[in-house]
Structure formats: C-alpha cells, structure tokens
Scaffold this active site. Structure first.
Site, PDB file in Angstrom:
ATOM      1  N   LYS A  91       0.798  -1.232   0.000  1.00  0.00           N
ATOM      2  CA  LYS A  91       0.000   0.000   0.000  1.00  0.00           C
ATOM      3  C   LYS A  91       0.832   1.286   0.000  1.00  0.00           C
ATOM      4  CE  LYS A  91      -4.561  -1.433   1.248  1.00  0.00           C
ATOM      5  NZ  LYS A  91      -4.444  -2.893   1.382  1.00  0.00           N
ATOM      6  N   GLU A 113      -9.702   7.588   3.023  1.00  0.00           N
ATOM      7  CA  GLU A 113     -10.627   6.695   3.700  1.00  0.00           C
ATOM      8  C   GLU A 113      -9.882   5.409   4.024  1.00  0.00           C
ATOM      9  OE1 GLU A 113     -10.134   6.496   0.488  1.00  0.00           O
ATOM     10  OE2 GLU A 113      -9.980   4.309   0.302  1.00  0.00           O
ATOM     11  N   SER A 384       1.507  -9.803  -1.056  1.00  0.00           N
ATOM     12  CA  SER A 384       1.089  -8.395  -0.975  1.00  0.00           C
ATOM     13  C   SER A 384       1.325  -7.780   0.398  1.00  0.00           C
ATOM     14  CB  SER A 384      -0.378  -8.243  -1.386  1.00  0.00           C
ATOM     15  OG  SER A 384      -1.213  -9.042  -0.575  1.00  0.00           O
TER      16      SER A 384
END
Ligand SMILES: *Cc1c(COP(=O)(O)O)cnc(C)c1O
Length: 420
Positions: A91, A113, A384
C-alpha cells in the site's frame, strides 16, 4: 510504464467519472497533474518518487525462490516480497506516490478513507514522512475492530474521523471522504486506496503500484533467464493485482490470475442483500459505484450488497474498472479461494517458508495449493503483505475449524493467559 492517454477515462465500457458536479474541477486538476508529473516526469516528480520509494520504502523488494513450495508443487515458485516494503504491504507505493503528488500540486492537506486501516496507516506514514497534515475517515464499526491501526495513524500524527452513517464500514467512509473533498478541493488531495474511484485514480494508482511488476519482470528474467508461465495476485479493489500484472499484460504467454475472496460460499442471499464472499470479478454485474462503472456485487434491484471475507482487505463489493475490463478481454483469469483454504494456506506459508502472510495474500497461495498443476513450470506469486495484523483473526478463525495444519495453541491453557 503506462502508454495510456491521461485524458481517456474508460477501459472498454468500464471506468469513467460518475461524480457530482462539485467534484469535477478537482478531478480535472488531478488529471492534468497525472499527465504532467506522473506520465511526463515534470519537475523530476517520478525521480523523487523512486528515490523515496528506495530510501524510505526499502525498494526494490526481493523476488525470492520458495524452496519448500517449489518441491511440494514440482513447480518453480518465486515470491515477490511486497511484505518487506515499509509498513508491511504494497500500500505504501500508492500512498507515497499520491501524497508526493499532492505536494507537487501545491495542496496543503491530505484526506483518505480506510476500511481495515491498512490504507489509512500507509497514508498516515507517507503524510508524516512528507510533512503534510492528514485526516482519515473510518467507519465506527471498523474503528472498533481495528484498534491497532487506529493507534498507528494517531501516533503518526493523523486525525481519525469516525463515520457513523450506514454500517460504519469502508463504503460509507469512501462516500464521506468524497463529501469532504467536494468542499475542500482548493487545498486538499484525496488519496484513494486502490485502483477504484473516478478517472484518473484507477490509472494513476496502477502506475504507482506498477513498480511491483517492473521489478518482478526484470528479476524473473535475471533469475530464470525468461518470463514466468503464470503470475498470481490476490484482488480486493485490485491495486496489488494491477501493480503485479501491469508490466506482464503485453506478454501474452504469461497467464495472469486474479485471486478473489470466495468467502464462506459463492451463493448469494438476495433477501438479506448479502453476498458471503467478495468474488466481484467472478460473480458481479455491471454498475456504478464510487465514481466508476465496473463489476459490482449487487442485487437484482441494483442495490450494493454486503460482501464478506475472512480478510478485511479483500472485503469490498466493487473492483477496479481496468481489472474488470481485462477479465472481459480474457487477459486476466478471475479465480477465487474460500475462507477455509485461505486460512490453511496462511499456516502452510508460515510453516514451510517462514513467512507469515497477510490473510489477503494467503488467498493467492490457497489457489496455488488447489491448482498448482495448471500454472506451468515457473510461477510468480505476489506476497502483498505480512500477516502480523491478522494474528488475532487467525487464532479466532482457526479455533472454529478443524484444520490438520494448524499449530496446537493449548500452551495457553497450561500457562494461563490465553489468546494474544
Ligand atoms: C489492502 C490489501 C489488499 C487488497 O487491496 P488491493 O487494492 O486489491 O491490492 C491485499 N493485500 C494486502 C496485504 C492488503 O493490505
């Protein structure tokens, strides 16, 4: 990287800019900034982005040969270690890119968000690093479920704004952040968390995440002398999937597998408006959500359904429009893995390779376990994220099931205490 036109908002019939009039100036300003700074490297933006990804983020991440899994499947399995990126997941690539872009655009405030809190923590880290004030919208239900991530955001200096409408989860948090943005566009950038939302977000987030496949493709050639037969990545909104696939899309011999959350079942309860899965690519229908036309989990009246997955990061009723398009074009193969198989794969990767994966990531390994004879001789799996954030969920979900592979946790019965 991208050869796309920054001013073309569509991927086939998907994508677009379905936003209120008040947001159009912000979207247009962002599209110009995307063209200039990201695609044309104006003012050396991409150079600074890459330098910060290296020094702050720890890139490049390794492409690691997985000894045990390769033996088990009689296939060369390589792991792209995004779990080793700062923050423990892919991320940061996107959060850092967007916060830096906001700086180049002269913005003075960041909003974002978050659902499970992973994107919120990545954005809070990037904002602290780049000295930008940051506010994160998060549903009340999620704040209660994800306390450690709320602490991380606060500790990095971000405000966390509770969202009380609806179920108090990700969908409402996105709507609330868009409302903030509509009235603050002059000085504020909205850092969206995946390859979703109105154009240019899906393309721009993909380009920030494409560093994963840019590295992985080169590393695979270096280590094996050629391209892999298959590439696997789990798909929630689709950012790590698109990042992992981007530089392989034109390699037509490389099979690309997007592994979604099959949840507890693929069956849908229309009466209750609940899909006990997040298998949007496999089972969704076309509709508009959060500014883009894409595939969605919806009932026959077009109401968005509640989704489910044991992994919070995959639990989303939509999916990136480009991924939906690549599935329709038969370039990406949509598959899914249920909660049980993902949990089992979580324990297997932990025991066999010494890597505790995020529950999201575990879905990709669940697919490999079930279909290793279909993926060819060399496969790259994107790890990930790391699983530290999921330990509590894993202990709880494992104790509900009878998994042969699960470790015996009765040690706590003997020494007292219990759980984590
Ligand atoms: C958020 C997250 C995902 C899912 O999000 P995408 O946008 O689909 O990448 C997958 N894995 C991890 C570790 C995550 O934190």
């Amino acid at each position: 990287m991208s050869t796309d036109d920054a001013y073309d908002p569509k991927f086939g019939e998907y994508g677009g800019q379905y936003v209120p009039e008040a947001l159009m100036p912000a979207i247009e300003e962002l599209t110009d900034a995307y063209q200039r700074y990201v695609l044309e490297n104006e003012d050396g933006f991409m150079d600074e982005f890459r330098e910060r990804l290296a020094d702050f983020g720890g890139r490049p991440t390794p492409l690691q040969y997985a000894d045990q899994l390769s033996t088990r499947y009689d296939t060369d399995v390589y792991l792209k270690r995004e779990d080793l990126l700062h923050g423990g997941a892919h991320k940061l690539n996107n959060a850092l890119g967007q916060v830096l872009l906001a700086k180049y655009m002269g913005k003075e405030r960041i909003i974002a968000e978050t659902g499970a809190g992973q994107h919120g923590t990545a954005t809070a880290m990037a904002a602290a690093h780049l000295d930008m004030p940051c506010e994160i919208y998060m549903g009340e239900t999620d704040i209660a479920r994800q306390r450690p991530n709320v602490f991380r955001m606060r500790i990095n200096g971000s405000e966390v704004n509770p969202v009380t409408v609806g179920r108090g989860t990700l969908k409402e948090a996105i709507s609330e952040t868009m409302r903030d943005w509509a009235t603050t566009v002059e000085n504020t950038h909205y850092v969206i968390g995946s390859v979703v939302g109105p154009h240019p977000f899906p393309k721009m987030v993909r380009d920030f995440q494409a560093v994963i496949s840019e590295e992985a493709r080169e590393q695979a050639i270096e280590k094996t002398g050629g391209l892999p037969d298959s590439v696997l990545a789990c798909a929630g909104g689709g950012s790590n999937t698109m990042g992992t696939f981007a530089h392989f899309v034109d390699d037509s011999d490389v099979d690309l597998y997007a592994v979604e959350a099959g949840g507890s079942s693929l069956r849908v309860d229309e009466e209750e408006g609940v899909a006990p899965n997040s298998a949007t690519l496999s089972t969704g229908d076309e509709g508009v959500l959060h500014g883009a036309r894409t595939k969605l989990l919806q009932d026959s009246d077009g109401q968005i359904m509640e989704s489910h997955s044991v992994s919070a990061g995959l639990d989303y009723a939509g999916v990136g429009p480009e991924l939906a398009h690549l599935v329709d074009e038969d370039r990406v193969i949509p598959v899914n893995v249920d909660d049980d198989a993902a949990l089992e794969a979580f324990h297997r990767l932990s025991q066999d390779e010494g890597i505790i994966p995020a529950l999201e990531t575990a879905h990709a390994f669940g697919y490999l376990e079930e279909h290793h004879d279909e993926v060819g001789d060399t496969v790259v799996v994107n790890v990930s994220g790391r699983g530290d954030k999921d330990l509590e969920t894993v202990i709880e979900e494992t104790s509900k099931r009878d998994l042969d592979i699960a470790p015996d946790m009765s040690i706590f019965e003997r020494v007292g205490g219990g759980g984590l």
